[in-house]
Design an enzyme around this catalytic site. Structure first.
Site, PDB file in Angstrom:
ATOM      1  N   GLU A   7      11.839   5.834   6.232  1.00 10.14           N
ATOM      2  CA  GLU A   7      10.514   5.958   6.849  1.00 10.14           C
ATOM      3  C   GLU A   7       9.753   4.627   6.853  1.00 10.14           C
ATOM      4  OE1 GLU A   7       8.571   9.025   4.622  1.00 10.14           O
ATOM      5  OE2 GLU A   7       8.312   7.805   2.841  1.00 10.14           O
ATOM      6  N   PRO A  62       0.790  -1.243   0.000  1.00 11.20           N
ATOM      7  CA  PRO A  62       0.000   0.000   0.000  1.00 11.20           C
ATOM      8  C   PRO A  62       0.821   1.292   0.000  1.00 11.20           C
ATOM      9  CG  PRO A  62      -0.569  -1.431   1.878  1.00 11.20           C
ATOM     10  CD  PRO A  62       0.604  -2.047   1.205  1.00 11.20           C
ATOM     11  N   HIS A  77      10.815  14.892  -2.176  1.00  6.60           N
ATOM     12  CA  HIS A  77      10.322  13.538  -1.882  1.00  6.60           C
ATOM     13  C   HIS A  77       9.090  13.246  -2.739  1.00  6.60           C
ATOM     14  CE1 HIS A  77      12.346  12.311   2.095  1.00  6.60           C
ATOM     15  NE2 HIS A  77      13.105  13.194   1.480  1.00  6.60           N
ATOM     16  N   GLU A  78       8.912  11.994  -3.052  1.00  2.00           N
ATOM     17  CA  GLU A  78       7.781  11.510  -3.872  1.00  2.00           C
ATOM     18  C   GLU A  78       7.760  12.115  -5.276  1.00  2.00           C
ATOM     19  OE1 GLU A  78       6.660  12.961  -0.713  1.00  2.00           O
ATOM     20  OE2 GLU A  78       7.080  11.083   0.299  1.00  2.00           O
ATOM     21  N   HIS A 117      10.572  22.985   5.134  1.00  3.26           N
ATOM     22  CA  HIS A 117       9.776  21.861   4.666  1.00  3.26           C
ATOM     23  C   HIS A 117       8.526  22.355   3.949  1.00  3.26           C
ATOM     24  CE1 HIS A 117       7.100  18.172   5.316  1.00  3.26           C
ATOM     25  NE2 HIS A 117       7.975  17.871   4.398  1.00  3.26           N
ATOM     26  N   GLU A 139      13.933  11.658  -2.753  1.00  2.00           N
ATOM     27  CA  GLU A 139      13.618  10.377  -2.117  1.00  2.00           C
ATOM     28  C   GLU A 139      13.315   9.415  -3.273  1.00  2.00           C
ATOM     29  OE1 GLU A 139       9.808   9.880  -0.285  1.00  2.00           O
ATOM     30  OE2 GLU A 139      10.717   9.029   1.475  1.00  2.00           O
TER      31      GLU A 139
HETATM   32  C1  NOJ Z   1       6.677  11.692   3.109  1.00  5.10           C
HETATM   33  C2  NOJ Z   1       8.127  11.977   3.209  1.00  5.10           C
HETATM   34  O1  NOJ Z   1       8.891  10.984   2.610  1.00  5.10           O
HETATM   35  C3  NOJ Z   1       8.466  12.129   4.658  1.00  5.10           C
HETATM   36  O2  NOJ Z   1       9.852  12.285   4.818  1.00  5.10           O
HETATM   37  C4  NOJ Z   1       7.703  13.288   5.226  1.00  5.10           C
HETATM   38  O3  NOJ Z   1       7.949  13.371   6.587  1.00  5.10           O
HETATM   39  C5  NOJ Z   1       6.204  13.106   5.017  1.00  5.10           C
HETATM   40  N1  NOJ Z   1       5.934  12.809   3.664  1.00  5.10           N
HETATM   41  C6  NOJ Z   1       5.421  14.352   5.409  1.00  5.10           C
HETATM   42  O4  NOJ Z   1       5.721  15.393   4.525  1.00  5.10           O
HETATM   43 CA    CA Z   2       8.098   9.258   1.067  1.00  7.07          CA
END
Ligand code: NOJ
Ligand code: CA
Length: 717
Positions: free
Chosen positions: A516, A200, A491-492, A421, A510
């Site tokens: 994570e 998921p 990220h993503e 962030h 990422e």
């Molecule tokens: C996913 C990210 O990979 C993670 O590092 C982050 O803390 C969360 N999203 C919230 O933004």
């Molecule tokens: Ca992530």
């Protein structure tokens, strides 16, 4: 058919030899600079473009077709071509990356440019092949022409025909996420394993039973390591690979947009490069710089503001559930600008409080870290994803308990930089609306870097994380950030394709399963032995290593030994490295923490000592400036004794090595914190035999030491 060939003199001999060798009049043959690789281009009887690749005369890529399905066109760009001209060229130059695994990169290839004309339509398509000693890159080019202006791609039809049922390290093809564990299997087994491989995610769109992502790492039965990826993904959708598992042929499968179309192009234009890296030695795959070399040189002239960073952050506490991004539990939904936070009751778990942030700043200052990341500092986190909310964050307004001004001043006083962030919650349109103001705010408060994120389904709704529109967004953010002299860690976002050569302010991504997931139920213990061969082919990963307490707050277990966590600072190259764990966990293991403090971020050179995807990776790197060496070994699922030679050291010098290693009874599951530290003297003749536990590894710091200093210290034979 008339074929114009121009070959520089120095190539004429080998070129003609191969022409005869392959025995086809139509074929154009190219050899790599030291003749290890050969590629052949030809047209089939139907006028289809075809290429193939040999390594030392053994086939790696069997004859594979090239071309496109076009939307709204009766005739696709697949056949009916004739060769108008071919041109052979060569290139050999070295360039200096702003940061990297080495201070100088050689870009050395021979090139074949084939100009094609589609007889029935009069359309022109060029294919440019660049053959390096360790691989091939090729792309399509569409010059400005009368018969082709705007065109829409329904599918790119680039084939990669394998020579057999290779072993592969793959993740499911998906338009929205790469955050999967790798599956190791034969190509023929992908279909049967696909269901279990799809785990998921907050946003995911797998598309077929045999679709996989790049960078794809494979190993053939005859011991060839083959990697398929792309370079310079600009203004084009990301490429997946669809496998015909009867014939072992991959065909490109582009990420569609909300309409189901794959790419909107207009001439003159070029596609990204398709890359095939191949060697008998797995280490060569890691050492290859094809992906960067196929990107354009830096477009940022003054790069003095781009600096590698080691950082800590208010992050792992949210990931493990110990604290929250949100400030209050009072509201079911937030309307930015209307919801009155001043009257809300704090939930008591908010991580980004001024007090907590100052604790991290103090810790960073005390231990010499460059930066502190803080997530959950801005309003909106109460309902941040899952509702397809458009105006979810403004990236400007801090929570009432986060003193933006005071914290910036405090960090400055302590000599620590703050990392901003920006979670977009995938409301990309909203992010673009706020981007200038958000970056300006960073400038105002002295934040040199931003971590951005794209959790959840994309808005505009129906778009995918890896479609052309989104690829353009990530690029827009990088270029806009460069205007503000801001470094980006997204990220993503789409997985990198070497674009950091052109935009070196892209210091991290990422775009894979990061640490994570160790708190979301765990990743396979050999995951980190595969990442260098896959995700990292395109650029550095913000993997966020350094977890020392494996049993985390929410009950999840980190599948890694402590020594393995230390080794990651060497094996998973990144100019941006986090020490992810809580300060109090580092205080429990000050001697091991010392390695994280000592390890360098930027390298003069890297030596790939041992490597086997899924099993082990051992790398030695020489730090820029200090002359110190660091060695990292990460190990797979079974215990293993590795052997490395220190012949990378200067033979004239003697060194002190500090070895951080798994104890004999260490294990990623049952005994992850069992490590030991030894000091030994080493020189260029030394050989180390070292045990690495399951999910374990070792890390070494090596520095020059005088004979006096080494007195009484055991010698490593
Ligand atoms: C996913 C990210 O990979 C993670 O590092 C982050 O803390 C969360 N999203 C919230 O933004
Ligand atoms: Ca992530």
């Amino acid at each position: 058919m008339y074929t114009k060939i121009s070959i520089p003199n120095r190539f004429r001999l080998s070129f003609l030899f191969l022409l005869l060798f392959w025995g086809s009049v139509q074929a154009q043959v190219l050899t790599s600079p030291s003749q290890t690789l050969e590629m052949k281009f030809s047209l089939s009887g139907q006028g289809e473009p075809v290429y193939e690749v040999n390594l030392n005369s053994i086939p790696v890529i069997l004859p594979s077709k090239l071309g496109f399905d076009l939307k709204n066109d009766d005739i696709d760009l697949l056949n009916g071509f004739q060769v108008v001209s071919t041109k052979i060229d060569s290139f050999d130059e070295s360039w200096k990356p702003v940061w990297g695994e080495e201070s100088q990169i050689r870009n050395h290839y021979n090139e074949l440019l084939v100009e094609l004309l589609q007889n029935s339509t009069g359309r022109k398509m060029l294919i440019r092949f660049r053959l390096f000693d360790e691989g091939l890159g090729f792309r399509y080019e569409f010059p400005l022409q009368e018969k082709m202006g705007y065109f829409v791609i329904s599918e790119e039809k680039t084939q990669f025909a394998m020579t057999g049922d290779h072993k592969a390290f793959w993740i499911p093809g998906d338009y929205d996420t790469q955050e999967y564990d790798f599956t190791e299997s034969k190509l023929s087994e992908i279909r049967g394993l696909m269901k279990t491989a799809i785990t998921p995610n907050a946003s995911q769109t797998p598309f077929s039973d045999t679709g996989v992502q790049t960078s794809l790492m494979m190993k053939s039965a005859d011991g060839f390591y083959i990697n398929l990826h792309e370079a310079a993904l600009i203004d084009y959708p990301a490429m997946h690979l669809e496998l015909d598992d009867q014939n072992m042929i991959f065909t490109s499968h582009l990420t569609p947009d909300a309409q189901g179309d794959k790419g909107y192009l207009y001439t003159p234009t070029t596609t990204p490069w398709r890359t095939i890296i191949v060697s008998k030695n797995a280490g060569d795959i890691l050492a290859s710089r094809i992906t960067y070399n196929l990107n354009e040189p830096s477009k940022i002239e003054d790069t003095s503001w781009i600096k590698p960073m080691k950082y800590v952050g208010v992050w792992w506490e949210m990931i493990t559930g110990k604290s929250s991004w949100s400030y209050t539990n009072d509201f079911k939904a937030i309307k930015l600008g209307e919801t009155d936070y001043s009257k809300a009751k704090p939930n008591g778990t908010h991580g980004a409080t001024t007090e907590n942030v100052k604790k991290y700043i103090d810790f960073a200052a005390k231990h010499g870290f460059d930066g502190v990341l803080v997530e959950g500092w801005n309003v909106g986190w109460e309902d941040w994803f899952g509702n397809s909310k458009d105006y979810v964050f403004d990236f400007l307004t801090p929570y009432p308990d986060f003193d933006l001004k005071g914290i910036s001043a405090y960090a400055k006083e302590k000599g620590v930089k703050m990392i901003m962030h920006h979670e977009t919650s995938s409301s990309v349109r909203n992010y673009e609306r706020h981007m200038d103001q958000a970056y300006q705010l960073m400038k105002d408060y002295g934040y040199p870097a931003v971590k951005s994120g794209y959790v959840g389904d994309i808005i505009p709704r129906g778009e995918y994380h890896y479609s052309q529109w989104l690829v353009n967004h990530y690029q827009y953010a990088i270029e806009k950030a460069a205007e503000y002299q801001i470094m980006v860690n997204a990220h993503e976002a789409v997985r990198p394709t070497g674009v950091a050569r052109t935009w070196p302010n892209l210091i991290g991504n990422e775009s894979a399963r990061g640490t994570e997931y160790q708190a979301f139920g765990g990743s396979k213990a050999n995951h980190v032995t595969i990442l260098p061969f896959t995700r990292q082919i395109g650029g550095p990963m913000d993997y966020t290593p350094g977890v020392f307490e494996m049993d985390v707050f929410n009950g999840s277990h980190v599948n890694s030994t402590l020594a393995n966590q230390m080794a990651l600072y060497v094996t998973l190259y990144s100019p941006l490295q986090m020490a992810a764990d809580f300060p109090e966990n580092y205080d429990r293991f000050p001697d091991a923490f010392q390695f994280i403090k000592d390890v360098a971020l930027d390298w003069e050179k890297s030596v790939y000592l041992e490597a086997e995807p899924g099993y082990f990776v051992t790398i030695a790197r020489k730090a820029k400036g200090t002359g110190e060496w660091f060695v990292g070994n990460v190990n797979g699922l079974d215990g293993r004794i590795g052997e490395i030679k220190f012949d990378f050291l200067d033979p004239e010098k003697s060194y002190l090595a500090e070895i951080y290693a798994d104890k004999a009874d260490a294990h990623f599951k049952t005994n992850p914190q069992a490590y030991e530290i030894r000091k030994v003297s080493v020189n260029a003749k030394s050989v180390l035999k070292e045990y690495s536990a399951p999910g374990g590894g070792y890390a070494i710091r090596i520095r020059e030491a005088s004979k006096e200093e080494l007195k009484g210290i055991k010698k490593l034979k």
